[in-house]
Design a protein around this motif. Structure first.
Motif, PDB file in Angstrom:
ATOM      1  N   SER A 178      -4.255 -18.763  -9.034  1.00 25.50           N
ATOM      2  CA  SER A 178      -4.284 -18.499  -7.599  1.00 25.50           C
ATOM      3  C   SER A 178      -3.346 -17.361  -7.217  1.00 25.50           C
ATOM      4  CB  SER A 178      -3.894 -19.764  -6.814  1.00 25.50           C
ATOM      5  OG  SER A 178      -4.782 -20.828  -7.089  1.00 25.50           O
ATOM      6  N   ARG A 179      -3.652 -16.758  -6.099  1.00 27.43           N
ATOM      7  CA  ARG A 179      -2.791 -15.729  -5.494  1.00 27.43           C
ATOM      8  C   ARG A 179      -2.822 -15.943  -3.980  1.00 27.43           C
ATOM      9  NH1 ARG A 179      -4.051  -9.648  -6.982  1.00 27.43           N
ATOM     10  NH2 ARG A 179      -3.435 -10.513  -9.018  1.00 27.43           N
ATOM     11  N   HIS A 180      -1.629 -16.039  -3.388  1.00 24.30           N
ATOM     12  CA  HIS A 180      -1.510 -16.287  -1.950  1.00 24.30           C
ATOM     13  C   HIS A 180      -2.279 -17.545  -1.543  1.00 24.30           C
ATOM     14  CE1 HIS A 180       0.329 -12.382  -1.870  1.00 24.30           C
ATOM     15  NE2 HIS A 180      -0.801 -11.755  -2.171  1.00 24.30           N
ATOM     16  N   LEU A 181      -2.142 -18.587  -2.356  1.00 16.76           N
ATOM     17  CA  LEU A 181      -2.709 -19.911  -2.100  1.00 16.76           C
ATOM     18  C   LEU A 181      -4.221 -19.993  -2.299  1.00 16.76           C
ATOM     19  CD1 LEU A 181      -0.666 -21.017   1.056  1.00 16.76           C
ATOM     20  CD2 LEU A 181      -0.135 -21.397  -1.353  1.00 16.76           C
ATOM     21  N   PHE A 182      -4.855 -18.917  -2.746  1.00 14.77           N
ATOM     22  CA  PHE A 182      -6.303 -18.924  -2.949  1.00 14.77           C
ATOM     23  C   PHE A 182      -6.621 -18.692  -4.423  1.00 14.77           C
ATOM     24  CE2 PHE A 182      -5.877 -17.835   1.529  1.00 14.77           C
ATOM     25  CZ  PHE A 182      -6.824 -18.669   2.109  1.00 14.77           C
ATOM     26  N   VAL A 183      -7.536 -19.512  -4.966  1.00 14.22           N
ATOM     27  CA  VAL A 183      -7.972 -19.334  -6.342  1.00 14.22           C
ATOM     28  C   VAL A 183      -8.719 -18.015  -6.465  1.00 14.22           C
ATOM     29  CG1 VAL A 183      -9.447 -20.256  -8.170  1.00 14.22           C
ATOM     30  CG2 VAL A 183      -8.134 -21.817  -6.742  1.00 14.22           C
ATOM     31  N   GLN A 184      -8.392 -17.253  -7.510  1.00 17.59           N
ATOM     32  CA  GLN A 184      -9.051 -15.972  -7.750  1.00 17.59           C
ATOM     33  C   GLN A 184     -10.309 -16.211  -8.587  1.00 17.59           C
ATOM     34  OE1 GLN A 184      -7.633 -13.003  -6.277  1.00 17.59           O
ATOM     35  NE2 GLN A 184      -6.742 -14.809  -5.281  1.00 17.59           N
ATOM     36  N   PRO A 185     -11.493 -16.008  -8.008  1.00 18.54           N
ATOM     37  CA  PRO A 185     -12.735 -16.361  -8.716  1.00 18.54           C
ATOM     38  C   PRO A 185     -12.883 -15.681 -10.069  1.00 18.54           C
ATOM     39  CG  PRO A 185     -13.167 -15.926  -6.397  1.00 18.54           C
ATOM     40  CD  PRO A 185     -11.746 -15.518  -6.644  1.00 18.54           C
ATOM     41  N   GLU A 186     -12.516 -14.395 -10.153  1.00 15.31           N
ATOM     42  CA  GLU A 186     -12.689 -13.688 -11.422  1.00 15.31           C
ATOM     43  C   GLU A 186     -11.767 -14.250 -12.493  1.00 15.31           C
ATOM     44  OE1 GLU A 186     -12.299  -9.519 -10.936  1.00 15.31           O
ATOM     45  OE2 GLU A 186     -14.055  -9.326  -9.633  1.00 15.31           O
ATOM     46  N   ALA A 187     -10.521 -14.553 -12.110  1.00 12.79           N
ATOM     47  CA  ALA A 187      -9.580 -15.134 -13.076  1.00 12.79           C
ATOM     48  C   ALA A 187     -10.056 -16.509 -13.522  1.00 12.79           C
ATOM     49  CB  ALA A 187      -8.186 -15.220 -12.459  1.00 12.79           C
ATOM     50  N   GLU A 188     -10.548 -17.315 -12.572  1.00 14.95           N
ATOM     51  CA  GLU A 188     -11.044 -18.653 -12.889  1.00 14.95           C
ATOM     52  C   GLU A 188     -12.241 -18.578 -13.831  1.00 14.95           C
ATOM     53  OE1 GLU A 188     -11.934 -22.467 -10.148  1.00 14.95           O
ATOM     54  OE2 GLU A 188     -13.422 -20.864  -9.974  1.00 14.95           O
ATOM     55  N   ALA A 189     -13.179 -17.690 -13.531  1.00 15.93           N
ATOM     56  CA  ALA A 189     -14.385 -17.566 -14.357  1.00 15.93           C
ATOM     57  C   ALA A 189     -14.042 -17.071 -15.755  1.00 15.93           C
ATOM     58  CB  ALA A 189     -15.380 -16.627 -13.685  1.00 15.93           C
ATOM     59  N   GLY A 190     -13.154 -16.078 -15.849  1.00 18.83           N
ATOM     60  CA  GLY A 190     -12.777 -15.542 -17.152  1.00 18.83           C
ATOM     61  C   GLY A 190     -12.066 -16.568 -18.009  1.00 18.83           C
ATOM     62  N   ALA A 191     -11.153 -17.321 -17.389  1.00 18.61           N
ATOM     63  CA  ALA A 191     -10.430 -18.357 -18.140  1.00 18.61           C
ATOM     64  C   ALA A 191     -11.378 -19.450 -18.605  1.00 18.61           C
ATOM     65  CB  ALA A 191      -9.319 -18.944 -17.267  1.00 18.61           C
ATOM     66  N   ALA A 192     -12.320 -19.838 -17.737  1.00 19.01           N
ATOM     67  CA  ALA A 192     -13.281 -20.877 -18.116  1.00 19.01           C
ATOM     68  C   ALA A 192     -14.159 -20.417 -19.267  1.00 19.01           C
ATOM     69  CB  ALA A 192     -14.135 -21.256 -16.910  1.00 19.01           C
ATOM     70  N   ARG A 193     -14.627 -19.173 -19.228  1.00 17.76           N
ATOM     71  CA  ARG A 193     -15.465 -18.655 -20.316  1.00 17.76           C
ATOM     72  C   ARG A 193     -14.706 -18.658 -21.638  1.00 17.76           C
ATOM     73  NH1 ARG A 193     -17.395 -15.017 -16.246  1.00 17.76           N
ATOM     74  NH2 ARG A 193     -15.826 -13.485 -16.883  1.00 17.76           N
ATOM     75  N   ASP A 194     -13.420 -18.333 -21.603  1.00 16.48           N
ATOM     76  CA  ASP A 194     -12.613 -18.331 -22.832  1.00 16.48           C
ATOM     77  C   ASP A 194     -12.549 -19.729 -23.444  1.00 16.48           C
ATOM     78  OD1 ASP A 194     -12.146 -15.636 -22.557  1.00 16.48           O
ATOM     79  OD2 ASP A 194     -10.144 -15.870 -21.684  1.00 16.48           O
ATOM     80  N   VAL A 195     -12.315 -20.746 -22.594  1.00 18.03           N
ATOM     81  CA  VAL A 195     -12.210 -22.120 -23.098  1.00 18.03           C
ATOM     82  C   VAL A 195     -13.567 -22.621 -23.588  1.00 18.03           C
ATOM     83  CG1 VAL A 195     -11.658 -24.502 -22.486  1.00 18.03           C
ATOM     84  CG2 VAL A 195     -10.219 -22.636 -21.653  1.00 18.03           C
ATOM     85  N   ILE A 196     -14.625 -22.295 -22.867  1.00 13.63           N
ATOM     86  CA  ILE A 196     -15.973 -22.693 -23.289  1.00 13.63           C
ATOM     87  C   ILE A 196     -16.279 -22.140 -24.676  1.00 13.63           C
ATOM     88  CG2 ILE A 196     -18.433 -22.333 -22.822  1.00 13.63           C
ATOM     89  CD1 ILE A 196     -17.703 -22.492 -19.816  1.00 13.63           C
ATOM     90  N   ALA A 197     -15.919 -20.883 -24.888  1.00 14.42           N
ATOM     91  CA  ALA A 197     -16.176 -20.266 -26.192  1.00 14.42           C
ATOM     92  C   ALA A 197     -15.299 -20.878 -27.276  1.00 14.42           C
ATOM     93  CB  ALA A 197     -15.932 -18.761 -26.108  1.00 14.42           C
ATOM     94  N   ARG A 198     -14.032 -21.121 -26.968  1.00 12.17           N
ATOM     95  CA  ARG A 198     -13.110 -21.637 -27.994  1.00 12.17           C
ATOM     96  C   ARG A 198     -13.488 -23.051 -28.426  1.00 12.17           C
ATOM     97  NH1 ARG A 198      -6.449 -21.889 -27.890  1.00 12.17           N
ATOM     98  NH2 ARG A 198      -6.254 -22.951 -29.904  1.00 12.17           N
TER      99      ARG A 198
END
Length: 503
Positions: free
Chosen positions: A365-385
């Motif tokens: 998150s940044r300024h109390l809001f989840v950053q969609p691109e950061a969330e999506a990128g992190a999720a894709r990394d875990v899905i792949a791993r």
């Protein structure tokens, strides 16, 4: 066996969901007086095929025969009337009813138009006695453990005297002793001519108790034959398309020569007494006990879940006491993978990406809001791993197979640890971490747990699968008589020895 007409036949059964072909032209025969194992990796099509056979969903093509007669199931009731009973992986027990009422639900004996409670309880108790189940059938099922409700769910299916019994992961929540009692009962049913379809990820059970094994991969049947015609290694290769390393070796991180990450002295959580429990960074320690012995409450209390507890002295990451809340435990680096993923480890209303991100919202998150691109990128990394099999990060988590749901439950802490690299190695608490996970994914999760330990994490594993403890742990504590015993070194331990220790 080959000369007998099949009790249940499936011919060229096919089922697709949008662009995904879940079951692709499967033929299957199930004979009276046999136990046929149906195995496959998560997402191979087992659950979809079972739903077709029990009338929960309709096939797109193919036919189903009962004793040589083609049948058409418009609903579960049609399959039930034809003699097909199912005990699903997720138990179908009504919490506000007692055990006897759940077992006899839908077949209650009546007298003068009213339910005959005395006869109902006699019949339910007679069935439980045949299996050797010592559950109090007068208790409300909402007060029973997960393993106890699983046994009642199977008894409920058998109470209808079916011609075909389908068991979906029946031993996933059972202790070794409970599993052995269950197989004794299944052998009796098999001798009486019942046809049993047995879905399991535990290949030791398949080869010890089943007559034949059918393997599904990507919706297709790739093997069907006697268990004597294959080895567990052969089945694994057919299931996952590759050989996997032996998961029975001791953990590389078992030495545990790091600093203390967890230390308890003269503690009590609920009814469980803990005279001493120490775990060092880099160590994997196990807890063996029958279901309901208190291991779940212990792990939950260490993770900040409120349970009645007392302790003479405690040391946890960043704390000199037990955590006051789940939030405080997480902030200190104490992470729990809970025993019941649907009720405790996942958010059913959210998709895969949102579930994975739920453990690291602050870092994403940044300024109390989840950053969609950061969330999506992190999720894709875990899905792949973790090799999570899904259509994409936005897929509803409840539409995943059981094993892939478990990977998501595991993955949200993996994502948090990846986003919080400056933090000290965590204390990882795992309660039946591979329940419902196929052998290929199980080996991958074992490797991941060992990797965490090698990187300095302290890992405490409670498991109803004693082979899992022997595969992972350098030391194992056994629970007996409401007390956590002293740690036993891995060397020389066997499943039978652990069973004796917890008896």
């Amino acid at each position: 066996m080959a000369m007998r007409p099949p009790r249940l036949s499936a011919r060229a059964v096919r089922k697709s969901f949008q662009a995904t072909c879940a079951v692709d032209g499967v033929d299957l025969d199930l004979h009276a007086g046999e136990i046929l194992a149906l195995v496959g990796a998560n997402g191979a099509g087992k659950s979809t095929l079972v739903k077709i056979l029990c009338g929960a969903i309709a096939a797109d093509d193919g036919r189903i025969e009962i004793n040589g007669r083609t049948v058409s199931f418009r609903a579960v009731a049609d399959a039930h009337a034809a003699g097909i009973a199912v005990a699903h992986q997720q138990v179908a027990i009504i919490p506000c009813l007692d055990g006897a009422e759940n077992i006899m639900l839908g077949r209650e004996p009546r007298r003068f138009g009213l339910i005959d409670q005395a006869a109902l309880r006699r019949k339910a108790q007679a069935l439980a006695d045949r299996v050797g189940v010592a559950i109090d059938l007068a208790r409300e099922c909402g007060t029973l453990s997960l393993g106890e409700t699983k046994i009642l769910d199977i008894l409920k299916a058998v109470a209808h005297d079916p011609a075909v019994l389908i068991l979906d992961e029946p031993t996933a929540s059972l202790s070794l002793a409970e599993s052995r009692r269950l197989f004794t009962f299944l052998d009796e049913l098999k001798a009486r001519g019942l046809a049993i379809l047995f879905i399991s990820h535990h290949l030791n059970e398949v080869f010890a108790h089943c007559d034949r094994v059918a393997v599904l991969k990507d919706g297709r049947k790739v093997f069907d034959g006697p268990v004597a015609a294959a080895t567990p290694a052969d089945v694994v290769r057919l299931m996952v398309g590759r050989a996997i390393e032996d998961t029975k070796r001791e953990s590389d991180g078992a030495a545990g020569d790091g600093d203390l990450a967890l230390s308890l002295r003269q503690a009590r959580v609920g009814r469980l007494a803990i005279p001493a429990l120490d775990i060092r960074r880099g160590e994997i320690v196990g807890i063996a006990g029958v279901l309901g012995a208190g291991q779940t409450e212990l792990l939950e209390r260490l993770a900040g879940v409120p349970h009645a507890a007392s302790v003479a002295s405690a040391r946890l990451p960043g704390l000199a006491r037990l955590p006051d809340s789940v939030a405080e435990a997480i902030a200190a680096g104490i992470y729990l993978v809970a025993d019941n993923r649907i009720r405790k480890a996942l958010f059913p209303g959210l998709d895969v990406q949102e579930n994975l991100a739920s453990g690291a919202l602050g870092a994403l998150s940044r300024h109390l809001f989840v950053q969609p691109e950061a969330e999506a990128g992190a999720a894709r990394d875990v899905i792949a791993r973790l090799g999570i099999k899904c259509h994409g990060p936005r897929q509803d988590v409840m539409t995943l197979s059981g094993g892939n749901q478990q990977k998501v439950a595991f993955g949200r802490w993996l994502l948090r640890m990846a986003r919080d690299r400056q933090a000290a190695p965590p204390l990882l608490l795992l309660d039946n971490p591979t329940e419902g996970v196929d052998v290929g994914a199980k080996a991958e999760i074992y490797a991941l747990i060992r990797d965490f330990a090698c990187q300095g994490a302290a890992v405490l594993v409670a498991s109803a699968e004693f082979a899992e403890l022997l595969a992972l742990c350098g030391r194992v504590h056994c629970i007996a008589h409401h007390c956590l015993g002293a740690a036993l070194p891995r060397a020389g331990l066997t499943e039978d020895r652990l069973l004796l220790e917890v008896a």
